[in-house]
Design a protein around this motif. Structure first.
Motif, PDB file in Angstrom:
ATOM      1  N   ALA A 140       0.829  -1.207   0.000  1.00  0.00           N
ATOM      2  CA  ALA A 140       0.000   0.000   0.000  1.00  0.00           C
ATOM      3  C   ALA A 140       0.865   1.258   0.000  1.00  0.00           C
ATOM      4  CB  ALA A 140      -0.930  -0.009   1.209  1.00  0.00           C
ATOM      5  N   GLU A 141       1.951   1.247   0.767  1.00  0.00           N
ATOM      6  CA  GLU A 141       2.841   2.406   0.804  1.00  0.00           C
ATOM      7  C   GLU A 141       3.554   2.594  -0.532  1.00  0.00           C
ATOM      8  OE1 GLU A 141       4.906   5.762   2.125  1.00  0.00           O
ATOM      9  OE2 GLU A 141       3.051   4.777   2.771  1.00  0.00           O
ATOM     10  N   ILE A 142       3.973   1.503  -1.154  1.00  0.00           N
ATOM     11  CA  ILE A 142       4.587   1.590  -2.483  1.00  0.00           C
ATOM     12  C   ILE A 142       3.606   2.224  -3.467  1.00  0.00           C
ATOM     13  CG2 ILE A 142       5.423   0.227  -4.448  1.00  0.00           C
ATOM     14  CD1 ILE A 142       6.464  -1.807  -2.315  1.00  0.00           C
ATOM     15  N   LEU A 143       2.356   1.801  -3.411  1.00  0.00           N
ATOM     16  CA  LEU A 143       1.347   2.361  -4.310  1.00  0.00           C
ATOM     17  C   LEU A 143       1.141   3.851  -4.065  1.00  0.00           C
ATOM     18  CD1 LEU A 143      -1.460  -0.366  -4.476  1.00  0.00           C
ATOM     19  CD2 LEU A 143       0.266   0.183  -6.203  1.00  0.00           C
ATOM     20  N   ARG A 144       1.164   4.267  -2.810  1.00  0.00           N
ATOM     21  CA  ARG A 144       0.981   5.691  -2.513  1.00  0.00           C
ATOM     22  C   ARG A 144       2.091   6.522  -3.139  1.00  0.00           C
ATOM     23  NH1 ARG A 144      -0.196   3.416   2.749  1.00  0.00           N
ATOM     24  NH2 ARG A 144      -2.461   3.415   3.085  1.00  0.00           N
ATOM     25  N   VAL A 145       3.322   6.061  -2.985  1.00  0.00           N
ATOM     26  CA  VAL A 145       4.446   6.794  -3.573  1.00  0.00           C
ATOM     27  C   VAL A 145       4.353   6.767  -5.094  1.00  0.00           C
ATOM     28  CG1 VAL A 145       6.955   6.919  -3.787  1.00  0.00           C
ATOM     29  CG2 VAL A 145       5.926   6.311  -1.590  1.00  0.00           C
ATOM     30  N   ALA A 146       4.031   5.601  -5.651  1.00  0.00           N
ATOM     31  CA  ALA A 146       3.946   5.467  -7.109  1.00  0.00           C
ATOM     32  C   ALA A 146       2.852   6.360  -7.686  1.00  0.00           C
ATOM     33  CB  ALA A 146       3.698   4.010  -7.483  1.00  0.00           C
ATOM     34  N   HIS A 163      -6.143  -0.587  -6.883  1.00  0.00           N
ATOM     35  CA  HIS A 163      -6.587  -1.893  -6.390  1.00  0.00           C
ATOM     36  C   HIS A 163      -7.826  -2.379  -7.131  1.00  0.00           C
ATOM     37  CE1 HIS A 163      -9.217  -4.161  -3.430  1.00  0.00           C
ATOM     38  NE2 HIS A 163      -8.289  -5.022  -3.785  1.00  0.00           N
ATOM     39  N   ARG A 164      -8.795  -1.492  -7.326  1.00  0.00           N
ATOM     40  CA  ARG A 164     -10.022  -1.913  -8.006  1.00  0.00           C
ATOM     41  C   ARG A 164      -9.751  -2.296  -9.461  1.00  0.00           C
ATOM     42  NH1 ARG A 164     -12.254   2.371  -4.895  1.00  0.00           N
ATOM     43  NH2 ARG A 164     -12.058   3.788  -6.667  1.00  0.00           N
ATOM     44  N   ILE A 165      -8.906  -1.516 -10.141  1.00  0.00           N
ATOM     45  CA  ILE A 165      -8.574  -1.848 -11.532  1.00  0.00           C
ATOM     46  C   ILE A 165      -7.847  -3.189 -11.587  1.00  0.00           C
ATOM     47  CG2 ILE A 165      -7.263  -1.156 -13.575  1.00  0.00           C
ATOM     48  CD1 ILE A 165      -7.610   1.765 -12.647  1.00  0.00           C
ATOM     49  N   TRP A 166      -6.882  -3.377 -10.684  1.00  0.00           N
ATOM     50  CA  TRP A 166      -6.109  -4.629 -10.639  1.00  0.00           C
ATOM     51  C   TRP A 166      -7.018  -5.831 -10.421  1.00  0.00           C
ATOM     52  CZ3 TRP A 166      -5.581  -7.456  -5.898  1.00  0.00           C
ATOM     53  CH2 TRP A 166      -4.742  -8.567  -5.981  1.00  0.00           C
ATOM     54  N   ARG A 167      -7.959  -5.698  -9.521  1.00  0.00           N
ATOM     55  CA  ARG A 167      -8.825  -6.826  -9.184  1.00  0.00           C
ATOM     56  C   ARG A 167      -9.607  -7.314 -10.401  1.00  0.00           C
ATOM     57  NH1 ARG A 167     -12.162  -6.049  -3.933  1.00  0.00           N
ATOM     58  NH2 ARG A 167     -12.968  -4.234  -5.050  1.00  0.00           N
ATOM     59  N   VAL A 168     -10.143  -6.387 -11.184  1.00  0.00           N
ATOM     60  CA  VAL A 168     -10.952  -6.817 -12.329  1.00  0.00           C
ATOM     61  C   VAL A 168     -10.098  -7.123 -13.556  1.00  0.00           C
ATOM     62  CG1 VAL A 168     -12.991  -5.599 -11.517  1.00  0.00           C
ATOM     63  CG2 VAL A 168     -11.424  -4.438 -13.075  1.00  0.00           C
ATOM     64  N   ALA A 169      -8.890  -6.561 -13.631  1.00  0.00           N
ATOM     65  CA  ALA A 169      -8.040  -6.777 -14.803  1.00  0.00           C
ATOM     66  C   ALA A 169      -7.222  -8.059 -14.708  1.00  0.00           C
ATOM     67  CB  ALA A 169      -7.104  -5.584 -15.003  1.00  0.00           C
ATOM     68  N   GLU A 195      -7.109  -8.108   1.941  1.00  0.00           N
ATOM     69  CA  GLU A 195      -6.360  -7.202   2.810  1.00  0.00           C
ATOM     70  C   GLU A 195      -6.222  -5.813   2.187  1.00  0.00           C
ATOM     71  OE1 GLU A 195      -4.984  -7.481   5.991  1.00  0.00           O
ATOM     72  OE2 GLU A 195      -6.371  -9.162   6.013  1.00  0.00           O
ATOM     73  N   LEU A 196      -6.012  -5.764   0.871  1.00  0.00           N
ATOM     74  CA  LEU A 196      -5.930  -4.467   0.197  1.00  0.00           C
ATOM     75  C   LEU A 196      -7.270  -3.742   0.258  1.00  0.00           C
ATOM     76  CD1 LEU A 196      -3.762  -5.511  -2.867  1.00  0.00           C
ATOM     77  CD2 LEU A 196      -3.141  -3.752  -1.196  1.00  0.00           C
ATOM     78  N   GLU A 197      -8.353  -4.493   0.121  1.00  0.00           N
ATOM     79  CA  GLU A 197      -9.672  -3.869   0.232  1.00  0.00           C
ATOM     80  C   GLU A 197      -9.868  -3.293   1.628  1.00  0.00           C
ATOM     81  OE1 GLU A 197     -14.408  -4.836  -0.483  1.00  0.00           O
ATOM     82  OE2 GLU A 197     -12.879  -6.231  -1.178  1.00  0.00           O
TER      83      GLU A 197
END
Length: 212
Positions: A140-146, A163-169, A195-197
């Motif tokens: 989650a922290e990596i995603l925030r920085v990215a 996260h939502r895009i990743w889940r469906v893709a 956990e991400l949700e």
């Protein structure tokens, strides 16, 4: 797996560099100028990648070998690559540098590369034996920085969006009944999704559980 992480980060850095100019003109781009004031954030991101993937120093050195984090030109062809040609390929190659098309390729590429970064991170974590409860905060922290890198100074795409895009893709192909993924892998992806949700979508602790 590390190369998939670093490639996505390369796309994120290049797209963020172009966006930071505010002009959408590729001659105005400077990766060095973009990254210089962001070294602390970049260092935190890379340390997070090392921990989540349990990568050795030798593996982390691949990022330097690829050259995305050093000063380099960002041609229109790179943006076409990161956006996978979704915006279209004009008959006249020079049109790739038109600001309107550059802007669209950056928008599409940002969504694609952030989503691929998350997929690469979760895959690397599972391969390293980093369970969801241990690795999700780091991811989650990596995603925030990215997200801050790819869209500097704007309230654009968020980790929750990624996260939502990743889940469906990505998850349907992995989790479908006919998938070749092993049961432990499917359970791992489901656990990371849950956990991400919980962490990114504002769910209360314990409210979301993966069915395994």
């Amino acid at each position: 797996m590390a190369r998939a992480v670093f490639a996505a980060l390369g796309g994120i850095v290049e797209i963020g560099t172009v966006r930071s100019t505010g002009t959408w003109l590729l001659p105005d781009v400077s990766v060095e100028a973009f990254l210089e004031p962001r070294q602390q954030d970049l260092g935190r991101l890379m340390e997070g990648v090392r921990v989540v993937g349990r990568f050795s120093g030798e593996v982390m050195a691949i990022a330097d070998e690829l050259g995305y984090l050093a000063d380099h030109e960002v041609p229109a062809a790179s943006l076409l690559l990161w956006s996978e040609g979704i915006a279209g390929v004009p008959e006249a190659p020079e049109r790739l540098e038109e600001p309107a098309l550059v802007r669209r390729m950056c928008r599409i590429g940002a969504d694609l590369q952030l989503t691929r970064l998350l997929q690469a991170l979760v895959t690397a974590a599972l391969a390293a034996g980093t369970e969801s409860g241990e690795g999700v905060a780091g991811i989650a922290e990596i995603l925030r920085v990215a997200c801050d890198l790819v869209d500097p100074g704007r309230a654009g795409i968020t980790p929750a969006d990624v996260h939502r895009i990743w889940r469906v893709a990505h998850l349907p192909a992995i989790l479908r009944t006919a998938s070749d993924a092993p049961d432990w892998g499917k359970a791992g992806y489901r656990a990371y999704d849950a956990e991400l949700e919980r962490l990114l979508q504002g769910e209360e602790p314990g409210a979301v559980r993966a069915c395994v």
